[in-house]
Design an enzyme around this catalytic site. Structure first.
Site, short mmCIF file in Angstrom:
data_model
loop_
_atom_site.label_atom_id
_atom_site.label_comp_id
_atom_site.label_asym_id
_atom_site.label_seq_id
_atom_site.Cartn_x
_atom_site.Cartn_y
_atom_site.Cartn_z
N THR A 1 0.84 -1.21 0.00
CA THR A 1 0.00 0.00 0.00
C THR A 1 0.87 1.26 0.00
O THR A 1 0.61 2.21 -0.74
CB THR A 1 -0.95 0.00 1.20
OG1 THR A 1 -1.79 -1.16 1.13
CG2 THR A 1 -1.83 1.24 1.22
N ASP A 2 1.90 1.26 0.82
CA ASP A 2 2.85 2.38 0.82
C ASP A 2 3.51 2.54 -0.55
O ASP A 2 3.63 3.65 -1.08
CB ASP A 2 3.94 2.15 1.87
CG ASP A 2 3.61 2.78 3.21
OD1 ASP A 2 2.70 3.62 3.27
OD2 ASP A 2 4.26 2.42 4.21
N LEU A 3 3.95 1.42 -1.11
CA LEU A 3 4.66 1.48 -2.39
C LEU A 3 3.75 1.93 -3.52
O LEU A 3 4.14 2.72 -4.38
CB LEU A 3 5.29 0.12 -2.69
CG LEU A 3 6.38 -0.32 -1.71
CD1 LEU A 3 6.80 -1.76 -1.98
CD2 LEU A 3 7.58 0.61 -1.76
N GLY B 1 3.27 5.58 -3.18
CA GLY B 1 4.46 6.27 -3.66
C GLY B 1 4.50 6.37 -5.17
O GLY B 1 4.87 7.41 -5.73
#
Length: 436
Positions: free
Chosen positions: A202-204, A207
C-alpha cells in the site's frame, strides 16, 4: 521577495523554457538534451518520512531531480532507527529508499527553521510532505502558505485517508490502510486468517501514484505556468488497486475471499508443491491448459468434460487442483523447470531472497545497485525497475547521513554566510553531520 525569487528560479533556471521543443525544458539544444535525465534541473523539497513519500522522491531522483530531504535534527527520518538489521549505525530500511538525496537537518518547530524551509520552497519546483492534514499549516508550511511565496510549486501531500472526511485526522500506516482497503481481507490462505502482505504494497503503490501525479503536475505547469496541489493518500491508492476484485463486487455483487496463491477467476493459476519446493504456473486459456496437461503427462484431462473451459475448471477447481498437485509432488522443482522451459506457459519457482539475487534474469536486468556509502562503504540495494534508451540509471548517489548536506545547502543554495550558519548550528535549529 520570496515570490519574485521563486518566479525567477522556476522559469529562468538554465535548461528551462515555457514553449517549443520536444522536451519539458527547452533551454538547451536538443542534441545536448538527448543524454540528459528528464528531471535534471528539477528541484524537489522532500519533507516525507518512512516509505510512501521517500519511495516517490527516490524515483524522481533516479530520473535526475535534485532531492533535498528535510529531516529532524537528532533523529531524522523514522526509518533511520528501524531495525535490525543495521550496517554499523545505518538502518538497511532507510538505505533501501533514500538514494540520490541530500539531507538537511532543520527543526521546523522553530520559526527560524520554518523560514529556511520557505526559502527552499521558493527555489524548488516540487514540495512533498506526508504529515497529518493541517499539521504543516499550523507551522506556516501548508499549501496556502507555500503557494503565496511559490505560486509555481507542485505541492504533493501524502496522507493516510485524504485531506477531508471523517478519517482525515488519523495517522496512516501501511498495514492499517491495507486492512481498511480490503487488501488484507483477500490475502492469505483460503481457510485461514487474513494476512499482511510481506512487503508494504500500500505504501509502495501510494508512492508510485504520487510519483506519477508529480510528473503530471510538472507537465501541467509547463502548459499553464502555474503550480497545483496534489492530494494523494494510502486508502484511495489501495482501493484503486483492487481493480477487478472491486469490480466483481461493485458490478457483480460478489464478495471477495482469500485464495492463498490461487486466482479466483482462473484455474490453474497458483503454486504447486514439488518434491523440494514450489512451482507457480498459470494457464489463462484452453490452449495453455492443454500444454500444461501434456507436460504433466495427463493428456486425458484436456478433453474431460469437467475441464474443457476455464469456466468449468473454476467450477471444478478442487478436484482438478488435487489431480495436478499429486503430479507436481512427484518431481523436484528443477525437473519441472526444465520441462516447462520453452513451452510458452507462464511459470516460475517461489524463490527465497538468496535465490532472487542469484537469478540470472534479475542480475541481467541490473536490479542490484551498488553504491559507496560515506561511513558504511559499499552497499547494495534494489535498483530501478525501468530502463531507458537515452540515459543510464546505473549511476546513483548513496543515501545521505542525517544532516550531511546542511551546510552545503545553506551556503551554496540559499547563500547564507558562515556566521549565520554557525549561529543556527549553535542554537540547534540545524544540524550538520561531518563526514571524514
Amino acid at each position: 521577495m520570496l515570490w519574485m525569487l521563486a518566479r525567477a528560479v522556476a522559469f529562468r533556471r538554465p535548461g528551462r523554457g515555457l514553449a517549443g521543443g520536444r522536451g519539458l525544458w527547452t533551454g538547451r539544444p536538443q542534441s545536448d538534451c538527448d543524454s540528459m535525465k528528464p528531471l535534471e534541473g528539477v528541484r524537489i523539497l522532500d519533507l516525507t518520512r518512512v516509505l510512501a513519500g521517500p519511495f516517490a522522491t527516490m524515483n524522481l531522483g533516479d530520473l535526475g531531480a535534485e532531492v533535498i530531504k528535510v529531516e529532524r535534527p537528532g533523529a531524522g527520518d523514522d526509518t533511520r532507527s528501524w531495525g535490525p538489521p543495521f550496517v554499523n549505525t545505518e538502518s538497511t530500511y532507510f538505505l533501501s529508499v533514500n538514494r540520490n538525496k541530500k539531507s538537511i537537518a532543520v527543526n521546523i518547530k522553530d520559526p527560524r527553521g520554518v523560514r529556511i524551509v520557505k526559502e527552499l520552497a521558493a527555489i524548488c519546483d516540487v514540495f512533498v510532505e506526508n504529515y497529518v492534514p493541517g499539521k504543516l499549516s499550523e507551522m506556516g508550511l501548508g499549501y496556502e502558505d507555500i503557494d503565496k511565496i511559490a505560486p509555481h510549486i507542485i505541492y504533493c501531500s501524502i496522507t493516510g485517508y485524504g485531506q477531508t472526511g471523517p478519517m482525515s485526522h488519523r495517522a496512516g500506516y501501511d498495514a492499517i490502510a491495507s486492512a481498511m482497503s480490503g487488501l488484507m481481507h483477500i490475502t492469505g490462505p483460503e481457510d485461514g486468517d487474513p494476512v499482511r502482505p510481506g512487503v508494504a504494497m500500500t505504501d509502495l503503490a501510494t508512492g508510485l501514484f504520487a510519483y506519477g501525479a508529480i510528473m503530471a503536475g510538472l507537465l501541467q505547469r509547463y502548459r499553464t505556468g502555474k503550480g497545483l496541489f496534489i492530494d494523494c493518500n494510502l486508502l484511495s491508492s489501495q482501493v484503486a488497486c483492487l481493480t477487478q476484485v472491486a469490480a466483481n463486487y461493485l458490478i457483480g455483487q460478489k464478495e471477495a475471499k482469500r485464495w492463498g496463491t490461487a486466482h479466483g477467476s482462473i484455474v490453474p493459476y497458483q503454486a504447486f508443491k514439488t518434491k523440494d519446493g514450489y512451482l507457480v504456473i498459470g494457464a489463462g486459456n484452453n490452449q495453455q491448459f492443454a500444454v500444461v496437461c501434456k507436460i504433466l503427462n495427463l493428456p486425458e484431462l484436456i478433453d474431460d468434460c469437467k475441464y474443457r473451459t476455464n469456466h468449468l475448471r473454476v467450477q471444478n477447481r478442487k478436484e482438478l487442483v488435487k489431480i495436478l498437485s499429486a503430479r507436481f509432488a512427484e518431481e523436484v522443482t528443477a525437473k519441472w523447470l526444465c520441462l516447462f522451459e520453452g513451452s510458452g506457459i507462464p511459470y516460475g519457482p517461489i524463490n527465497s531472497l538468496k535465490d532472487v539475487f542469484s537469478e540470472a534474469q534479475v542480475l541481467h536486468n541490473g536490479l542490484v545497485m551498488e553504491m559507496n556509502h560515506p561511513t558504511v562503504g559499499k552497499i547494495s540495494v534494489p535498483g530501478p525497475a525501468v530502463r531507458y534508451s537515452k540515459f543510464k540509471m546505473s549511476e546513483a548517489k548513496p543515501p545521505p547521513l542525517l544532516g550531511q548536506h546542511t551546510r552545503h545547502i545553506l551556503k551554496e543554495v540559499l547563500r547564507y554566510d558562515e556566521g549565520a550558519i554557525e549561529k543556527l548550528l549553535c542554537s540547534g535549529v540545524i544540524e550538520q553531520h561531518e563526514t571524514k
